[in-house]
Design an enzyme around this catalytic site. Structure first.
Site, PDB file in Angstrom:
ATOM      1  N   GLU A 242      14.648 -25.204  25.824  1.00 39.10           N
ATOM      2  CA  GLU A 242      15.213 -26.474  25.337  1.00 39.10           C
ATOM      3  C   GLU A 242      16.526 -26.134  24.651  1.00 39.10           C
ATOM      4  O   GLU A 242      16.531 -25.629  23.532  1.00 39.10           O
ATOM      5  CB  GLU A 242      14.268 -27.141  24.333  1.00 39.10           C
ATOM      6  CG  GLU A 242      12.957 -27.609  24.908  1.00 39.10           C
ATOM      7  CD  GLU A 242      13.079 -28.883  25.705  1.00 39.10           C
ATOM      8  OE1 GLU A 242      14.207 -29.398  25.876  1.00 39.10           O
ATOM      9  OE2 GLU A 242      12.036 -29.366  26.176  1.00 39.10           O
ATOM     10  N   CYS A 276      19.419 -31.877  18.646  1.00 39.07           N
ATOM     11  CA  CYS A 276      19.737 -31.502  20.026  1.00 39.07           C
ATOM     12  C   CYS A 276      20.077 -32.732  20.849  1.00 39.07           C
ATOM     13  O   CYS A 276      21.087 -32.767  21.527  1.00 39.07           O
ATOM     14  CB  CYS A 276      18.588 -30.717  20.635  1.00 39.07           C
ATOM     15  SG  CYS A 276      16.982 -31.464  20.382  1.00 39.07           S
TER      16      CYS A 276
HETATM   17  P1  NDP Z   1      20.550 -20.280  18.237  1.00 39.36           P
HETATM   18  O1  NDP Z   1      20.423 -20.206  19.698  1.00 39.36           O
HETATM   19  O2  NDP Z   1      21.638 -19.556  17.572  1.00 39.36           O
HETATM   20  O3  NDP Z   1      19.223 -19.792  17.532  1.00 39.36           O
HETATM   21  C1  NDP Z   1      17.953 -20.260  17.909  1.00 39.36           C
HETATM   22  C2  NDP Z   1      16.925 -19.186  17.661  1.00 39.36           C
HETATM   23  O4  NDP Z   1      17.153 -18.064  18.504  1.00 39.36           O
HETATM   24  C3  NDP Z   1      16.957 -18.650  16.231  1.00 39.36           C
HETATM   25  O5  NDP Z   1      15.636 -18.406  15.814  1.00 39.36           O
HETATM   26  C4  NDP Z   1      17.737 -17.363  16.395  1.00 39.36           C
HETATM   27  O6  NDP Z   1      17.472 -16.434  15.391  1.00 39.36           O
HETATM   28  C5  NDP Z   1      17.227 -16.874  17.716  1.00 39.36           C
HETATM   29  N1  NDP Z   1      18.087 -15.917  18.389  1.00 39.36           N
HETATM   30  C6  NDP Z   1      19.386 -15.621  18.155  1.00 39.36           C
HETATM   31  N2  NDP Z   1      19.817 -14.695  19.053  1.00 39.36           N
HETATM   32  C7  NDP Z   1      18.767 -14.401  19.846  1.00 39.36           C
HETATM   33  C8  NDP Z   1      18.591 -13.550  20.984  1.00 39.36           C
HETATM   34  N3  NDP Z   1      19.572 -12.818  21.465  1.00 39.36           N
HETATM   35  N4  NDP Z   1      17.380 -13.539  21.585  1.00 39.36           N
HETATM   36  C9  NDP Z   1      16.373 -14.306  21.136  1.00 39.36           C
HETATM   37  N5  NDP Z   1      16.481 -15.130  20.065  1.00 39.36           N
HETATM   38  C10 NDP Z   1      17.666 -15.184  19.436  1.00 39.36           C
HETATM   39  O7  NDP Z   1      20.597 -21.835  17.920  1.00 39.36           O
HETATM   40  P2  NDP Z   1      20.650 -22.541  16.485  1.00 39.36           P
HETATM   41  O8  NDP Z   1      19.471 -22.212  15.682  1.00 39.36           O
HETATM   42  O9  NDP Z   1      21.989 -22.264  15.905  1.00 39.36           O
HETATM   43  O10 NDP Z   1      20.497 -24.090  16.883  1.00 39.36           O
HETATM   44  C11 NDP Z   1      21.586 -24.851  17.251  1.00 39.36           C
HETATM   45  C12 NDP Z   1      21.660 -25.002  18.740  1.00 39.36           C
HETATM   46  O11 NDP Z   1      20.382 -25.218  19.309  1.00 39.36           O
HETATM   47  C13 NDP Z   1      22.478 -26.181  19.170  1.00 39.36           C
HETATM   48  O12 NDP Z   1      23.280 -25.814  20.253  1.00 39.36           O
HETATM   49  C14 NDP Z   1      21.477 -27.207  19.619  1.00 39.36           C
HETATM   50  O13 NDP Z   1      21.909 -28.112  20.556  1.00 39.36           O
HETATM   51  C15 NDP Z   1      20.366 -26.387  20.127  1.00 39.36           C
HETATM   52  N6  NDP Z   1      19.110 -27.082  19.930  1.00 39.36           N
HETATM   53  C16 NDP Z   1      18.443 -27.567  21.024  1.00 39.36           C
HETATM   54  C17 NDP Z   1      17.305 -28.292  20.882  1.00 39.36           C
HETATM   55  C18 NDP Z   1      16.559 -28.812  22.054  1.00 39.36           C
HETATM   56  O14 NDP Z   1      15.452 -29.298  21.910  1.00 39.36           O
HETATM   57  N7  NDP Z   1      17.092 -28.727  23.258  1.00 39.36           N
HETATM   58  C19 NDP Z   1      16.751 -28.572  19.549  1.00 39.36           C
HETATM   59  C20 NDP Z   1      17.503 -27.988  18.486  1.00 39.36           C
HETATM   60  C21 NDP Z   1      18.635 -27.274  18.687  1.00 39.36           C
HETATM   61  P3  NDP Z   1      18.265 -16.465  13.989  1.00 39.36           P
HETATM   62  O15 NDP Z   1      18.766 -17.844  13.764  1.00 39.36           O
HETATM   63  O16 NDP Z   1      17.222 -16.101  13.031  1.00 39.36           O
HETATM   64  O17 NDP Z   1      19.349 -15.455  14.113  1.00 39.36           O
END
Ligand code: NDP
Length: 468
Positions: A242, A276
């Site tokens: 997602e 999102c």
């Molecule tokens: P990120 O993709 O930066 O982070 C999401 C999660 O992934 C966090 O727990 C993060 O860890 C982790 N992460 C970071 N790098 C890696 C990696 N290489 N491999 C695996 N996991 C990793 O997104 P954000 O948290 O900044 O959220 C914002 C974004 O997410 C926006 O673009 C938004 O549109 C999208 N989003 C989509 C939703 C949907 O339902 N489609 C819902 C909510 C948000 P950590 O943060 O601890 O570094």
């Protein structure tokens, strides 16, 4: 765990760990433990060991336990809401943290109640075939910071219902809300069913590459989703991704600006735009463009922005300093490109917290960064159109497709337009209103896989066809 203080004390580490700040004040509210790859190995082993017994309980008993977990959430809802407001920043009221805590309970109960019957897919002279779903095994869930407790529930509740056990990594920005939720539901769930491992992106990357996971569900950015698809490819876990969106809304000329303004506003500004499937670019027919802008500005002007824990706030701060900078840069580029700032766009950069005011921008070129890049914040570009075909072309022009909306007094006409939009969900006269029984998921760069309802249960199971 029914008071905020007790809940916080249950999940914060006395010393060491990662400091967690209130995005409204920059004050440290607690410290989250930080887990590494050794912890991951231990959690995976315990979660794997717990899975057969959890699956063997059967749907009825697992559903009973999920309902008991929802009861526990209800008892601690006020404390959980308070913690979400302090850690993530959303206000208690409006579609804020009390709404989020209520959603946690609702999604748990729906995951428990949704029937999933075997499907007879063939029954004729050539034979019979039945399709059913069983647990995938161990699910790895990686979550974002914007709706930390609700999205965690979207990930773990259906997974548990299906008989999977779950290891979950929350965002480093909102670990306490997810740890708190797990502490609440783990009062009733057996050991090993749900384990939360707070850590950073490296821990998420280690999970994505770990062979122990039969399924990985991820909610976050498109960039990270791609990294997860790549690093998990060697193990072939099932994936639900997602990802981000840049949802368009199209307002047809027969819409009533005053009637739709409040729903338009919340479609775009829910959680201060950090959602999102929020409305992120609005195409309005020229005939009513100015009236829609005025009506939106009137609604926005009466929505107080302030601390999450203030009962008066309807909008909160941005959760992270990075997100503040992203929004600030996009608005400054919009200003430089000749956009008209109807309101907002002038944050107090020296004040504590990451407050960015509700901002409406008109008169932008179609390819302005505020239009084509995801702002994930409270700055909505509004674009006038005269030709509906051109508006639909613009709506479909980006490489994302999570949600979209069409606004009209003629619902049937709006539905016709909806069939031409490339998005996982197209709402009519509303935007972003998810429901636990209605499948939700994106297309294009917004990812793949469905959550919620029967489809959401199937997505955390594996199929078994029995053909005779
Ligand atoms: P990120 O993709 O930066 O982070 C999401 C999660 O992934 C966090 O727990 C993060 O860890 C982790 N992460 C970071 N790098 C890696 C990696 N290489 N491999 C695996 N996991 C990793 O997104 P954000 O948290 O900044 O959220 C914002 C974004 O997410 C926006 O673009 C938004 O549109 C999208 N989003 C989509 C939703 C949907 O339902 N489609 C819902 C909510 C948000 P950590 O943060 O601890 O570094």
């Amino acid at each position: 765990m029914e008071s905020y203080e007790n809940l916080l004390a249950a999940v914060t580490t006395p010393d060491g760990g990662r400091p967690v700040t209130d995005p409204a004040t920059d004050e440290v509210i607690g410290r989250a433990p930080e887990r590494g790859t050794d912890d991951l190995e231990r959690a995976v082993a315990a979660t794997r060991a717990a899975q057969p017994a959890w699956e063997a309980l059967g749907h009825e008993e697992r559903s009973r336990l999920l309902n008991a977990a929802a009861d526990a959430v209800d008892r601690s809802a006020e404390a959980l809401a308070h913690l979400i407001s302090r850690e993530q920043g959303k206000p208690l009221n409006g579609p804020g943290s009390r709404f989020e805590a209520g959603g946690v309970s609702a999604w748990l109960r729906t995951a428990a109640a949704t029937p999933l019957e075997p499907e007879r897919v063939l029954d004729d002279e050539s034979g019979q075939a039945t399709l059913s779903y069983r647990a995938a095994g161990v699910v790895g869930a990686i979550g974002p910071w914007n709706w930390p407790a609700l999205i965690a529930t979207w990930q773990f509740a259906p997974a548990l219902r299906m008989g999977n056990t779950v290891v979950m990594k929350p965002s480093e920005h909102t670990p306490l809300s997810v740890l708190a939720l797990a502490a609440i539901v783990n009062q009733v769930l057996p050991d090993g069913a749900l384990t939360v491992l707070p850590g950073d992106g490296d821990l998420g990357a280690a999970m994505a590459a770990h062979p122990a996971f039969d399924k990985i569900t991820f909610t976050g950015s498109t960039r990270t989703g791609r990294a997860i698809a790549t690093s998990s490819a060697g193990n072939l876990p099932r994936l639900t991704l997602e990802l981000g969106g840049n949802d368009p809304g199209i307002v047809l000329p027969d819409a009533d600006p005053a009637a739709i303004a409040e729903d338009l506003f919340w479609g775009a500004f829910i959680n201060t735009g950090q959602t999102c499937a929020a409305l992120k670019r609005l195409y309005v027919h020229q005939a009513i463009h100015d009236d829609v802008v005025d009506a939106l500005a009137e609604v926005a002007a009466r929505m107080p922005m302030g601390r999450g824990v203030s009962e008066d706030s309807m909008l909160g701060p941005l959760t992270t300093a990075d997100q503040f900078r992203i929004v600030d840069n996009l608005v400054e580029q919009a200003r430089a490109a000749g956009g008209r700032l109807v309101m907002g766009g002038a944050p107090d950069r020296d004040a504590p917290g990451h407050f960015y005011p509700a901002t409406l921008v008109t008169g932008l070129p179609l390819d302005a960064p505020l239009v084509v890049d995801e702002q994930f914040g409270p700055a909505l570009p509004i674009i006038a159109y005269t030709d509906l075909d051109e508006a639909i072309t613009q709506a479909n022009a980006l490489d994302v497709g999570l949600g979209a909306s069409v606004w009209s007094s003629d619902v049937e006409r709006a539905k016709q337009v909806a069939t031409r939009i490339e998005a996982g969900t197209v709402w009519i006269n509303k935007h972003g209103t998810v429901h636990p029984m209605v499948p939700f998921g994106g297309v294009k760069g917004s990812g793949y896989g469905l959550e919620f309802g029967v489809e959401g249960l199937k997505a955390v199971g594996v199929p078994r066809v029995i053909a005779a």
